[in-house]
Design an enzyme around this catalytic site. Sequence first.
Site, PDB file in Angstrom:
ATOM      1  N   ASP A 241       4.507  -5.115  -5.791  1.00  0.00           N
ATOM      2  CA  ASP A 241       4.808  -6.287  -4.962  1.00  0.00           C
ATOM      3  C   ASP A 241       5.773  -7.232  -5.666  1.00  0.00           C
ATOM      4  O   ASP A 241       6.587  -7.899  -5.034  1.00  0.00           O
ATOM      5  CB  ASP A 241       3.522  -7.030  -4.605  1.00  0.00           C
ATOM      6  CG  ASP A 241       2.720  -6.267  -3.584  1.00  0.00           C
ATOM      7  OD1 ASP A 241       1.799  -5.541  -3.989  1.00  0.00           O
ATOM      8  OD2 ASP A 241       3.054  -6.364  -2.394  1.00  0.00           O
ATOM      9  N   ASN A 251       0.696  -5.534  -8.092  1.00  0.00           N
ATOM     10  CA  ASN A 251       0.614  -4.525  -7.032  1.00  0.00           C
ATOM     11  C   ASN A 251      -0.768  -4.646  -6.400  1.00  0.00           C
ATOM     12  O   ASN A 251      -1.613  -5.430  -6.843  1.00  0.00           O
ATOM     13  CB  ASN A 251       0.866  -3.126  -7.598  1.00  0.00           C
ATOM     14  CG  ASN A 251       1.033  -2.081  -6.510  1.00  0.00           C
ATOM     15  OD1 ASN A 251       1.721  -2.318  -5.527  1.00  0.00           O
ATOM     16  ND2 ASN A 251       0.382  -0.935  -6.663  1.00  0.00           N
TER      17      ASN A 251
END
Lengths: 351, 351
Positions: A241, A251
């Site tokens: 992310d 993430n």
Amino acid sequence: VTAGEAAPLDPVRWRDGALRLIDQRRLPGELAYLECRTVDAVAEAIRNLAVRGAPAIGVAAAYGVLLGAETAARAGKDPMPAAREAARVLAATRPTAVNLFAGLARMEAALDAGSARGLLDHLRREADRLLEEDLLTGRRIAEHGLGVLPAGEPLRVLTHCNAGGLATGGWGTALAPLYAAHRSGRRLEVFANETRPLWQGARLTAWELSRAGIPVTVLVDGAASLLLARGRVDVVIVGADRVARNGDTANKIGTLGVALAARHAGVPFYVAAPLSTFDPRAPDGASIPIEERAEAEVLGSQAPPGVRAWNPAFDVTPAGLIRGWITEVGVLRPPFPLPGTGTTPAPDPVD
Amino acid sequence: VTAGEAAPLDPVRWRDGALRLIDQRRLPGELAYLECRTVDAVAEAIRNLAVRGAPAIGVAAAYGVLLGAETAARAGKDPMPAAREAARVLAATRPTAVNLFAGLARMEAALDAGSARGLLDHLRREADRLLEEDLLTGRRIAEHGLGVLPAGEPLRVLTHCNAGGLATGGWGTALAPLYAAHRSGRRLEVFANETRPLWQGARLTAWELSRAGIPVTVLVDGAASLLLARGRVDVVIVGADRVARNGDTANKIGTLGVALAARHAGVPFYVAAPLSTFDPRAPDGASIPIEERAEAEVLGSQAPPGVRAWNPAFDVTPAGLIRGWITEVGVLRPPFPLPGTGTTPAPDPVD
């Protein structure tokens, strides 16, 4: 992986004057497409998770701006302010999706540079370009990822959440090298963590891999450590992310545990992500905010009433647990070639 | 924790000539009791998980043998062969539950030593003794566990699965020291991993702790690593299914990942278990078989049809990740005082 090669999936496409999305809420039950012909329809699809995955959202929003301009033009109105209003509406859908703002910024720059005359064609070209760039990035991640996959057949890969074709224009990030390996005839066995609380692994990763003919086995998130410890995984690849300048990587929640178990088992752990996921303003993981979501996502119908839940949407894996970052410009290690970090991306040898 | 102190729960009790069980399938929705008046009813309750947790199953099976003898006696039949037949039926319910066989072995020894005359009283006394021993063991684990809980308030504890009162005669193993600390007035905050695939944490641990007035927060199993890394846990305590001679410990799937994350975060990780859980015939974790359960438990309604699942019921945490084993004879480190290992249990200073 050649430039003209079709992507495994078409989750976000412009077809017959409308934005056509794979409705991810209906997966894995059925592959249904959603046709969006208005800005509001696109905004609603992003909000209600019919389309998810940061790169896919960015492309969908770009076409949403185009739809805003087209709707105004058909009604005999000025498309320029309508496109700007569309961008405003779309920006409010998912406040934390970085690629959403990047996609809208590209469309707004196109508006600034254009004139009313030829505006629709101009916007259409820019949105198409965003999608093409995403597909190119996916192919390059696939190519660079192939270079780090361990030898041996079947290649046994563990992944977490869905960093696949569905989350992007069609190739994915973590799954892109696996699609490329499978197409080249290599035998694979993919283990997909179910990914609580929203089941992206069990629902989406299992669906898209099995659809492509890649054998996939689902396991509960808590079983990944045993799978690794028993020597049943050759390599772990996950998406991201956000990646900080030192390589600390945010993430989906559960990723940190997989990375720790991979280290314990001596299995290489890779992150696959486009450079747009790297945040030059974040020096390290401590500067990445952790989004906490609704307790109901965790409690569901299982827990007794009155009990609290803690529901962080992602975690941060320290850079030291990550073997390499598979990007469109190669497999990187910090320092990354980012704007403002004193280095620039190297020319890409692939494609 | 005094000898006469009531246990937090009464999951397995003899009441009015019947075995009364908390029906764990109906938790956390409602606290309902199941009355078993026949061997078949007890066997079915064990099979269908109305009663679960190895120590609780062992006690339930012992009373099942008593029920077999009593039913025969009421019908004017010989209770001795009926009791033996009951033991045979009950042994077939859960083939891997060690305490089931231990409980039945104790009842069969009582049969061997007894005569038809006074047999029912004899069996009743032996089953009661098994339950009392379990409750005593729980109190001793609580007492020894109190000695290793870190200082500071609130004490923040992470646990996995349900090693609570429900899984035993009423005190539990991992949760026993927490009940004792709470009763002594110490403020606690317990984090309970939801424990996929069967939700024992979200359903059972959350229920029994909140019922006792202990604040409990549920999290997905994948979030435990972040919780630990962020410094939000003072100590981890879990139960065990089997402990090898070198200390390698089998427990519910997901435990290994918690232990690795605790090590990463520098948080002490304890196992709480009675000595009956220690297997002198298992030299290390590699000799502990891993039960694999039905794929449907993992796949549920989430995964697409045709996808496989891997569903190991437990994993093995290496001894090196475990700070200590909280037992009824103290907090141990290998070598453990077990039969056949050259050491014997030390006299217990508690109670």
